[in-house]
Scaffold this active site. Structure first.
Site, PDB file in Angstrom:
ATOM      1  N   SER A   1       0.831  -1.210   0.000  1.00 46.61           N
ATOM      2  CA  SER A   1       0.000   0.000   0.000  1.00 46.61           C
ATOM      3  C   SER A   1       0.862   1.256   0.000  1.00 46.61           C
ATOM      4  O   SER A   1       0.597   2.203  -0.744  1.00 46.61           O
ATOM      5  CB  SER A   1      -0.934   0.009   1.215  1.00 46.61           C
ATOM      6  OG  SER A   1      -1.783  -1.109   1.175  1.00 46.61           O
TER       7      SER A   1
ATOM      8  N   SER B   1       5.306  -6.519  -2.196  1.00 47.02           N
ATOM      9  CA  SER B   1       5.025  -6.644  -0.767  1.00 47.02           C
ATOM     10  C   SER B   1       5.433  -8.022  -0.265  1.00 47.02           C
ATOM     11  O   SER B   1       5.096  -9.040  -0.880  1.00 47.02           O
ATOM     12  CB  SER B   1       3.525  -6.441  -0.527  1.00 47.02           C
ATOM     13  OG  SER B   1       3.214  -6.716   0.822  1.00 47.02           O
TER      14      SER B   1
ATOM     15  N   CYS C   1     -10.059  -7.078   1.731  1.00 47.61           N
ATOM     16  CA  CYS C   1     -10.504  -5.747   2.139  1.00 47.61           C
ATOM     17  C   CYS C   1     -11.990  -5.557   1.942  1.00 47.61           C
ATOM     18  O   CYS C   1     -12.614  -4.756   2.623  1.00 47.61           O
ATOM     19  CB  CYS C   1      -9.763  -4.687   1.330  1.00 47.61           C
ATOM     20  SG  CYS C   1      -8.123  -5.190   0.843  1.00 47.61           S
TER      21      CYS C   1
HETATM   22  C1  LIG Z   1      -1.925  -7.171  -0.932  1.00 50.34           C
HETATM   23  C2  LIG Z   1      -1.907  -6.222  -2.060  1.00 50.34           C
HETATM   24  C3  LIG Z   1      -1.583  -4.864  -1.877  1.00 50.34           C
HETATM   25  C4  LIG Z   1      -1.336  -4.285  -0.514  1.00 50.34           C
HETATM   26  O1  LIG Z   1      -0.123  -4.720   0.038  1.00 50.34           O
HETATM   27  P1  LIG Z   1       0.106  -4.564   1.628  1.00 50.34           P
HETATM   28  O2  LIG Z   1       1.517  -4.981   1.817  1.00 50.34           O
HETATM   29  O3  LIG Z   1      -0.878  -5.482   2.265  1.00 50.34           O
HETATM   30  O4  LIG Z   1      -0.122  -3.136   1.951  1.00 50.34           O
HETATM   31  C5  LIG Z   1      -1.544  -4.043  -2.970  1.00 50.34           C
HETATM   32  N1  LIG Z   1      -1.800  -4.517  -4.201  1.00 50.34           N
HETATM   33  C6  LIG Z   1      -2.114  -5.810  -4.433  1.00 50.34           C
HETATM   34  C7  LIG Z   1      -2.358  -6.271  -5.813  1.00 50.34           C
HETATM   35  C8  LIG Z   1      -2.187  -6.702  -3.369  1.00 50.34           C
HETATM   36  O5  LIG Z   1      -2.507  -7.973  -3.604  1.00 50.34           O
END
Ligand SMILES: *Cc1c(COP(=O)(O)O)cnc(C)c1O
Length: 393
Positions: free
Chosen positions: A73, A201, A326
């Site tokens: 994020s 991430s 989410c």
């Molecule tokens: C999980 C996810 C995020 C967010 O990542 P976080 O590390 O949880 O903040 C953003 N984009 C996609 C496509 C994701 O699957």
């Protein structure tokens, strides 16, 4: 068999043994602050820099193009706001994205829209893939940024990234991709794929939550999101999450070194799930059949509620999702499924199973044994299903 079957790897993954072991010393004997000059500080700094080298190598980037962040994020927010504010000063206030981005992107561009930026949302069509000519036609003189998700977190569809990057490069527009679901599952090469900025991430590939990275191609400047100390070459303040960064690099290495072998198994399990779930009456697969992540299965079953299906699966020990984590908990249908043209009713009856290298053939068989009877039971109680059947006859 385990107490439960984990089929929600797109939501998060378990920290692997090897990753945890590599991290522990940085909470204990090597706890120093990388900005300190004495040896335990320098040890921590060396660990961060080796991790940076590893991450760079698996993206075909250079070390000084990798910035560690608190996760996907933050990386998305930084890339998009950072470029928007930078380019906005030069009068470029148009951003192109798609209708089915992760909320970390979608809500960011919506916030910019309120600040006077103009956003174009590309259609993703029924197969969950954008059309290159539509992208080309959407690019204007004042376009600051194109941001397109590499592989969708709900339906797993993979975009033609190299071609998108090529169009952006030719038109002189900066290209960011949210590759959080793609990194570790498909090979990535920022150079040959013409990527300017890329978000990843750790917790989606067996590193801990709360650590990620942003690749920024050398020469691209963007405004800072987090102000403070001089960390990350003065671009992202905050004492480094040393253990998390080490964990991320070890997890990335483990995932990428085993990618080919693992994907063979995972694709076979995915296809077995899809082929058999499609045998259920009035079922459909969401997203392109093959241009999708190795472990992604996203199905809709008419006449049922996705939430009820999840509860019943949970009672049988199967962890799955009806869309993105989410949106679970809200009754709105997924914006991704609506974007590929599903009617509200069908979008409500959807199920996402995302499997990974830790899943077994035995678990797939168990899932395939349980789902058809759960759906049959739910449909037996469903007034909606009754109506669908009546309309047909
Ligand atoms: C999980 C996810 C995020 C967010 O990542 P976080 O590390 O949880 O903040 C953003 N984009 C996609 C496509 C994701 O699957």
């Amino acid at each position: 068999m385990n107490k439960y079957i984990y089929a929600d790897n797109a939501a998060t993954t378990q920290v692997s043994e090897r990753v945890l072991k590599a991290m522990l010393p940085y909470y204990k004997e090597r706890f120093g602050n990388p900005s300190s000059i004495y040896s335990i500080g320098q040890e921590a700094k060396d660990a961060v820099e080796s991790a940076r080298q590893i991450v760079a190598s698996y993206l075909n980037a250079d070390m000084d193009e990798i910035y560690f962040t608190s996760g996907g994020s933050e990386s998305d927010n930084w890339a998009i706001k950072g470029i928007a504010y930078q380019m906005g000063k030069k009068g470029k206030k148009h951003i192109i994205t798609t209708k089915f981005e992760h909320h970390a992107v979608l809500h960011t561009v919506e916030a910019l829209e309120k600040e006077g930026f103009e956003i174009t949302y590309l259609d993703v069509h029924e197969d969950g893939i954008i059309r290159l000519d539509e992208l080309e036609n959407a690019i204007r003189k004042d376009t600051a940024l194109v941001t397109i998700i590499y592989a969708n977190n709900e339906i797993g569809t993979i975009q033609p990234i190299e071609e998108i990057g090529k169009i952006c490069r030719e038109k002189g527009v900066i290209f960011h991709t949210d590759a959080v679901q793609a990194v570790s599952n498909v090979p990535i090469d920022v150079k040959s794929q013409n990527i300017d900025l890329l978000s990843l991430s750790g917790h989606k590939f067996h590193a801990p939550k709360g650590v990620g990275a942003l690749y920024i191609k050398r020469g691209i400047t963007l405004e800072k999101l987090i102000h403070g100390g001089a960390q990350e070459r003065k671009q992202r303040a905050g004492t480094e999450n040393v253990a998390g960064i080490v964990g991320l690099s070890v997890a990335l290495k483990e995932a990428c070194d085993n990618m080919e072998e693992r994907n063979k198994r995972v694709v076979a399990m995915r296809d077995k799930l899809i082929d058999n779930l499609l045998k259920i009456d009035k079922s459909r697969l969401n997203g392109h059949r093959t241009k999708r992540l190795p472990g992604n299965v996203n199905m809709s079953f008419r006449g049922i509620e996705g939430e009820s299906l999840l509860l019943m699966l949970g009672a049988k020990g199967i962890c799955a999702s009806s869309g993105s984590a989410c949106t679970s908990g809200s009754l709105d249908p997924s914006h991704v499924l609506l974007a590929i043209g599903l009617p509200h009713e069908t979008a409500h009856g959807s199920l996402r199973l995302t499997i990974g290298g830790d899943n077994t053939e035995e678990e797939i068989d168990y899932i395939l044994k349980e789902i058809p009877s759960i759906i049959e039971n739910l449909r037996r109680m469903s007034p909606l299903w009754e109506k669908i059947i009546k309309e047909e006859n």
